[in-house]
Design an enzyme around this catalytic site. Structure first.
Site, PDB file in Angstrom:
ATOM      1  N   LYS A 107     -19.709-110.826 -19.853  1.00 24.07           N
ATOM      2  CA  LYS A 107     -19.695-109.836 -18.764  1.00 24.07           C
ATOM      3  C   LYS A 107     -18.373-109.061 -18.765  1.00 24.07           C
ATOM      4  O   LYS A 107     -18.359-107.833 -18.628  1.00 24.07           O
ATOM      5  CB  LYS A 107     -19.923-110.545 -17.413  1.00 24.07           C
ATOM      6  CG  LYS A 107     -21.361-111.025 -17.253  1.00 24.07           C
ATOM      7  CD  LYS A 107     -21.594-111.941 -16.061  1.00 24.07           C
ATOM      8  CE  LYS A 107     -23.028-112.475 -16.116  1.00 24.07           C
ATOM      9  NZ  LYS A 107     -23.421-113.335 -15.018  1.00 24.07           N
ATOM     10  N   GLN A 122     -20.358-116.698 -10.722  1.00 28.26           N
ATOM     11  CA  GLN A 122     -21.283-117.243 -11.724  1.00 28.26           C
ATOM     12  C   GLN A 122     -21.909-118.542 -11.213  1.00 28.26           C
ATOM     13  O   GLN A 122     -21.215-119.421 -10.696  1.00 28.26           O
ATOM     14  CB  GLN A 122     -20.513-117.482 -13.046  1.00 28.26           C
ATOM     15  CG  GLN A 122     -21.387-117.886 -14.207  1.00 28.26           C
ATOM     16  CD  GLN A 122     -22.357-116.787 -14.651  1.00 28.26           C
ATOM     17  OE1 GLN A 122     -22.109-115.597 -14.492  1.00 28.26           O
ATOM     18  NE2 GLN A 122     -23.493-117.187 -15.204  1.00 28.26           N
ATOM     19  N   ASP A 142     -24.838-108.574  -8.181  1.00 21.29           N
ATOM     20  CA  ASP A 142     -25.846-109.511  -8.699  1.00 21.29           C
ATOM     21  C   ASP A 142     -27.172-109.357  -7.945  1.00 21.29           C
ATOM     22  O   ASP A 142     -28.218-109.804  -8.414  1.00 21.29           O
ATOM     23  CB  ASP A 142     -25.364-110.958  -8.468  1.00 21.29           C
ATOM     24  CG  ASP A 142     -25.034-111.675  -9.765  1.00 21.29           C
ATOM     25  OD1 ASP A 142     -25.548-111.274 -10.816  1.00 21.29           O
ATOM     26  OD2 ASP A 142     -24.263-112.645  -9.690  1.00 21.29           O
TER      27      ASP A 142
HETATM   28  N1  GUN Z   1     -26.374-117.805 -13.708  1.00 16.18           N
HETATM   29  C1  GUN Z   1     -27.472-117.552 -14.461  1.00 16.18           C
HETATM   30  N2  GUN Z   1     -27.846-116.263 -14.335  1.00 16.18           N
HETATM   31  C2  GUN Z   1     -26.962-115.695 -13.487  1.00 16.18           C
HETATM   32  C3  GUN Z   1     -26.824-114.378 -12.973  1.00 16.18           C
HETATM   33  O1  GUN Z   1     -27.598-113.466 -13.260  1.00 16.18           O
HETATM   34  N3  GUN Z   1     -25.780-114.188 -12.115  1.00 16.18           N
HETATM   35  C4  GUN Z   1     -24.926-115.182 -11.782  1.00 16.18           C
HETATM   36  N4  GUN Z   1     -23.948-114.897 -10.921  1.00 16.18           N
HETATM   37  N5  GUN Z   1     -25.037-116.410 -12.233  1.00 16.18           N
HETATM   38  C5  GUN Z   1     -26.042-116.660 -13.092  1.00 16.18           C
END
Ligand code: GUN
Length: 285
Positions: free
Chosen positions: A53, A97, A120
């Protein structure tokens, strides 16, 4: 006839170029879109996702900062950190996350992120917006799937869409997004009795269960678009989805590979949401 492979990697490159142009326009107006990424603890998979990311932010020219917090941080300190980032005007997106350590209440964390910075799309406000059909930040993975369908000229309106998986991150928002586009939507789970009865009606089949080979060729309608959101690592180390790719590609009209299908789109839509959030500081909704 063999299915057309939906090349998520190539589509992600094209979509990122479009969003980069929008970011460049913002920069000309003195606004640098910024994203804060918080990781708590040492989950190795999370660490890879978070690094990707941050890397994507660099590639598109966004500002990003990584907050790498210890696994034993108190919930109170994590919430205070988020409150602090909420107040920072150079940040337009905040992402925590998941998963989080067990001692931290994930719902509390997600509700503490300002809905205006919830790139998100996990905040109740944004989830509620999905129900009402006007969400500000669509959750990144289903948003990426929608983008893949649109890019591949796969019609949605009036089509039978079957979603296998009912997670808050993929299945439920995906169903609402396709419903908003006037698909006829069914949501199944890996526990659905006679799953084939539903999947064989699907013009669009989205699978997100984390079960290897859950979907086999006999369960797929000829010509269907099959979107595999699963990511499973076999003992051999190979990454596979939830769909028997080799079998299903002989029946489907379109299919996404794993890796290289949905995966590259998820981070692309995170970038898109961050840029959209920065745009909204000029034109609030
Ligand atoms: N863990 C697995 N997929 C995601 C996501 O799309 N966003 C976040 N913040 N954590 C995740």
């Amino acid at each position: 006839m063999s299915a057309q492979i939906i090349d998520g990697k190539a589509i992600a490159i094209e979509v990122r170029k479009q969003w980069k142009r929008r970011a460049d326009q913002l920069k000309e107006q003195g606004i640098l879109p910024g994203l804060a990424v918080i990781i708590v603890g040492d989950n190795p998979a999370s660490r890879v996702y978070v690094q990707n990311k941050i890397k994507a932010c660099h590639e598109v020219g966004l500002y990003s900062e990584l907050h790498d917090l210890p696994g034993d941080i108190s919930e109170e300190m994590l919430l205070a950190k988020i409150e602090d980032l909420n107040q920072n005007p150079s940040l337009h997106g905040i992402l925590v996350q998941l998963p989080l350590p067990d001692h931290i209440n994930v719902n509390k964390v997600l509700e503490t992120i300002s809905a205006k910075k919830d790139v998100d799309g996990f905040h109740l406000y944004n989830l509620g917006g999905l129900i009402a059909g006007n969400t500000v930040f669509p959750p990144c993975t289903p948003y990426g799937v929608q983008c893949l369908l649109e890019y591949s000229n796969i019609p949605i309106e009036g089509q039978n869409a079957v979603i296998v998986g009912r997670s808050n991150i993929v299945g439920k928002p995906m169903a609402l997004m396709l419903l908003q586009k006037n698909a006829t939507v069914s949501i199944c789970t890996s526990k659905t009795r006679d799953l084939k009865q539903f999947t064989s009606l699907a013009d669009i089949l989205v699978v997100a269960t984390g079960k290897v080979n859950l979907i086999t060729a006999d369960m797929v309608k000829p010509g269907a678009a099959v979107i595999d959101v699963g990511i499973n690592r076999l003992e051999s180390g190979k990454l596979v989805g939830d769909v028997d790719f080799e079998g299903v590609r002989e029946v489907a009209g379109h299919i996404t590979p794993v890796p290289g299908g949905v995966g590259p789109m998820t981070i692309t839509m995170l970038i898109a949401n961050t840029i959209m959030s920065a745009e909204q500081t000029i034109h609030p909704q």
